[in-house]
Motif scaffolding. Structure first.
Motif, mmCIF file in Angstrom:
data_model
loop_
_atom_site.group_PDB
_atom_site.id
_atom_site.type_symbol
_atom_site.label_atom_id
_atom_site.label_comp_id
_atom_site.label_asym_id
_atom_site.label_seq_id
_atom_site.Cartn_x
_atom_site.Cartn_y
_atom_site.Cartn_z
ATOM 1 N N UNK A 1 -1.261 -2.002 -2.627
ATOM 2 C CA UNK A 1 -1.744 -3.286 -3.219
ATOM 3 C C UNK A 1 -3.231 -3.174 -3.716
ATOM 4 N N UNK A 2 -3.530 -3.865 -4.749
ATOM 5 C CA UNK A 2 -4.963 -3.969 -5.097
ATOM 6 C C UNK A 2 -5.890 -4.878 -4.148
ATOM 7 N N UNK A 3 -6.877 -4.373 -3.713
ATOM 8 C CA UNK A 3 -7.717 -4.931 -2.977
ATOM 9 C C UNK A 3 -8.376 -6.232 -3.563
ATOM 10 N N UNK A 4 -8.781 -5.858 -5.080
ATOM 11 C CA UNK A 4 -9.500 -6.977 -5.625
ATOM 12 C C UNK A 4 -8.605 -8.114 -6.013
ATOM 13 N N UNK A 80 -7.949 0.824 -9.071
ATOM 14 C CA UNK A 80 -9.224 0.068 -8.965
ATOM 15 C C UNK A 80 -9.245 -0.592 -7.861
ATOM 16 N N UNK A 81 -9.776 -0.084 -6.615
ATOM 17 C CA UNK A 81 -9.642 -0.659 -5.358
ATOM 18 C C UNK A 81 -8.375 -0.803 -4.733
ATOM 19 N N UNK A 82 -7.508 0.201 -4.750
ATOM 20 C CA UNK A 82 -6.118 0.310 -4.464
ATOM 21 C C UNK A 82 -5.878 0.648 -3.236
ATOM 22 N N UNK A 83 -5.034 -0.055 -2.234
ATOM 23 C CA UNK A 83 -4.732 0.503 -0.838
ATOM 24 C C UNK A 83 -3.208 0.857 -0.654
ATOM 25 N N UNK A 84 -3.353 1.868 -0.145
ATOM 26 C CA UNK A 84 -1.800 2.552 0.203
ATOM 27 C C UNK A 84 -1.402 2.681 1.457
ATOM 28 N N UNK A 85 -0.368 2.363 1.746
ATOM 29 C CA UNK A 85 0.193 2.614 3.229
ATOM 30 C C UNK A 85 0.253 1.207 3.646
ATOM 31 N N UNK A 86 0.141 0.062 3.207
ATOM 32 C CA UNK A 86 0.049 -1.301 3.505
ATOM 33 C C UNK A 86 1.400 -1.539 4.024
ATOM 34 N N UNK A 87 2.443 -1.272 3.351
ATOM 35 C CA UNK A 87 3.984 -1.544 3.724
ATOM 36 C C UNK A 87 4.274 -0.984 4.895
ATOM 37 N N UNK A 88 4.070 0.360 5.126
ATOM 38 C CA UNK A 88 4.337 1.299 6.229
ATOM 39 C C UNK A 88 3.513 0.601 7.277
ATOM 40 N N UNK A 89 2.340 0.190 6.996
ATOM 41 C CA UNK A 89 1.414 -0.425 8.529
ATOM 42 C C UNK A 89 2.179 -1.621 8.903
ATOM 43 N N UNK A 90 2.965 -2.687 8.244
ATOM 44 C CA UNK A 90 3.507 -3.595 8.911
ATOM 45 C C UNK A 90 4.958 -3.054 9.232
ATOM 46 N N UNK A 91 5.621 -2.195 8.662
ATOM 47 C CA UNK A 91 6.996 -1.970 8.720
ATOM 48 C C UNK A 91 7.056 -0.881 10.153
ATOM 49 N N UNK A 92 6.149 -0.125 9.969
ATOM 50 C CA UNK A 92 5.995 1.052 10.892
ATOM 51 C C UNK A 92 7.080 2.222 10.695
ATOM 52 N N UNK A 93 7.533 2.137 9.316
ATOM 53 C CA UNK A 93 8.544 3.021 8.924
ATOM 54 C C UNK A 93 7.898 4.203 8.271
ATOM 55 N N UNK A 124 -6.384 -14.935 8.630
ATOM 56 C CA UNK A 124 -6.069 -15.320 7.088
ATOM 57 C C UNK A 124 -5.747 -14.155 6.240
ATOM 58 N N UNK A 125 -6.339 -13.045 6.554
ATOM 59 C CA UNK A 125 -6.291 -11.979 5.620
ATOM 60 C C UNK A 125 -4.903 -11.360 5.398
ATOM 61 N N UNK A 126 -4.095 -11.664 6.485
ATOM 62 C CA UNK A 126 -2.521 -11.248 6.211
ATOM 63 C C UNK A 126 -1.984 -11.995 5.285
ATOM 64 N N UNK A 127 -2.479 -13.334 4.771
ATOM 65 C CA UNK A 127 -1.904 -14.120 3.559
ATOM 66 C C UNK A 127 -2.209 -13.375 2.239
ATOM 67 N N UNK A 128 -3.279 -12.848 2.244
ATOM 68 C CA UNK A 128 -3.723 -12.101 1.040
ATOM 69 C C UNK A 128 -2.643 -10.622 0.961
ATOM 70 N N UNK A 129 -2.598 -10.011 2.046
ATOM 71 C CA UNK A 129 -1.748 -8.744 2.318
ATOM 72 C C UNK A 129 -0.404 -9.276 1.709
ATOM 73 N N UNK A 130 0.252 -10.214 2.305
ATOM 74 C CA UNK A 130 1.579 -10.826 1.994
ATOM 75 C C UNK A 130 1.705 -11.217 0.366
ATOM 76 N N UNK A 131 0.488 -11.833 -0.160
ATOM 77 C CA UNK A 131 0.668 -11.985 -1.534
ATOM 78 C C UNK A 131 0.841 -10.701 -2.349
ATOM 79 N N UNK A 132 -0.216 -9.836 -2.134
ATOM 80 C CA UNK A 132 -0.291 -8.538 -3.076
ATOM 81 C C UNK A 132 0.953 -7.671 -2.754
ATOM 82 N N UNK A 133 1.609 -7.451 -1.693
ATOM 83 C CA UNK A 133 2.742 -6.823 -1.168
ATOM 84 C C UNK A 133 3.968 -7.406 -2.072
ATOM 85 N N UNK A 134 4.154 -8.785 -2.009
ATOM 86 C CA UNK A 134 5.217 -9.476 -2.757
ATOM 87 C C UNK A 134 5.043 -9.241 -4.199
ATOM 88 N N UNK A 135 4.085 -9.224 -4.783
ATOM 89 C CA UNK A 135 3.569 -8.886 -6.220
ATOM 90 C C UNK A 135 4.097 -7.560 -6.529
#
Length: 227
Positions: A1-4, A80-93, A124-135
């Motif tokens: 996901x993109x942090x920006x 450009x401020x890309x975060x990797x591992x966010x899906x695995x963070x939530x699923x623990x897969x 509230x930050x989880x809302x932004x994680x969810x939005x970015x992951x969905x896209x």
């Protein structure tokens, strides 16, 4: 996901206004800076992750290797401020893809437990994680379903056309065999598909690259799905 802040999605306006908080909290979770040389793995398929990687800038490639020996290249991404591992963070897969540096990278390492604590303090930050992951999810599903349901020649044409529009989430490679793997096929089948597009007068090969010969005809082919 993109942090920006993203420019699409239901919460894009909120992300714009709350971005200073998002950036501050995420950067406070960075425990160290780590350098990666070209070809070095940030993450590997099947790896159990206990950290995330923040890539401020640079280029990475994503790929998947099947047990039958076939490889699929998802493509390259200019970060450009890309975060990797966010899906695995939530699923623990385990990690689903190999993430490889294509250029020298200096990345921030975020321990999973520090991020979990930060999200607990700032839910509230989880809302932004969810939005970015969905896209990202919809972009990835779009790529996979198109690769699966359409002929290789169509996928190549679609990719070229949308490269021209500059609206693709990922880019290609400058090596033929990697481009073949990006379209889920062998180099020989990839060359045959290119030849069919050349025969139709849509593209030509020039100095190892594909050039569009007739943009309107290419657009018609992409929209109609047939030559």
């Amino acid at each position: 996901m993109q942090l920006k802040p993203l420019t699409q999605g239901r919460y894009s306006q909120e992300w714009q206004s709350d971005y200073p908080l998002v950036e501050r909290v995420l950067l406070s979770c960075v425990s160290e800076q780590r350098r990666f040389a070209p070809g070095e793995a940030l993450m590997q398929q099947g790896q159990k992750l206990n950290q995330l990687v923040l890539v401020p800038s640079g280029k990475i490639a994503m790929s998947y290797s099947a047990r039958n020996g076939r490889n699929f290249q998802l493509g390259t991404l200019k970060c450009d401020s890309q975060l990797f591992g966010e899906m695995e963070f939530f699923t623990q897969n385990p990690c689903q893809l190999d993430i490889l540096a294509q250029t020298p990278l200096t990345c921030g390492i975020i321990p999973a437990d520090k991020l979990q604590q930060a999200l607990g303090e700032h839910p509230r930050l989880a809302l932004f994680f969810a939005s970015a992951i969905a896209i990202d999810y919809q972009d990835t599903v779009d790529i996979f379903t198109r690769r699966m349901l359409y002929p290789i020649s169509y996928n190549i044409a679609y990719d070229l056309y949308h490269q021209q529009l500059d609206d693709l989430p990922v880019s290609g490679f400058n090596k033929g065999y990697l481009e073949a793997e990006r379209f889920g096929t062998t180099a020989r089948v990839y060359r045959r598909a290119i030849q069919s597009l050349e025969d139709a007068g849509l593209v030509r090969r020039s100095k190892g690259k594909l050039e569009i010969m007739d943009l309107k005809a290419l657009q018609d082919f992409v929209e109609q799905g047939e030559l």
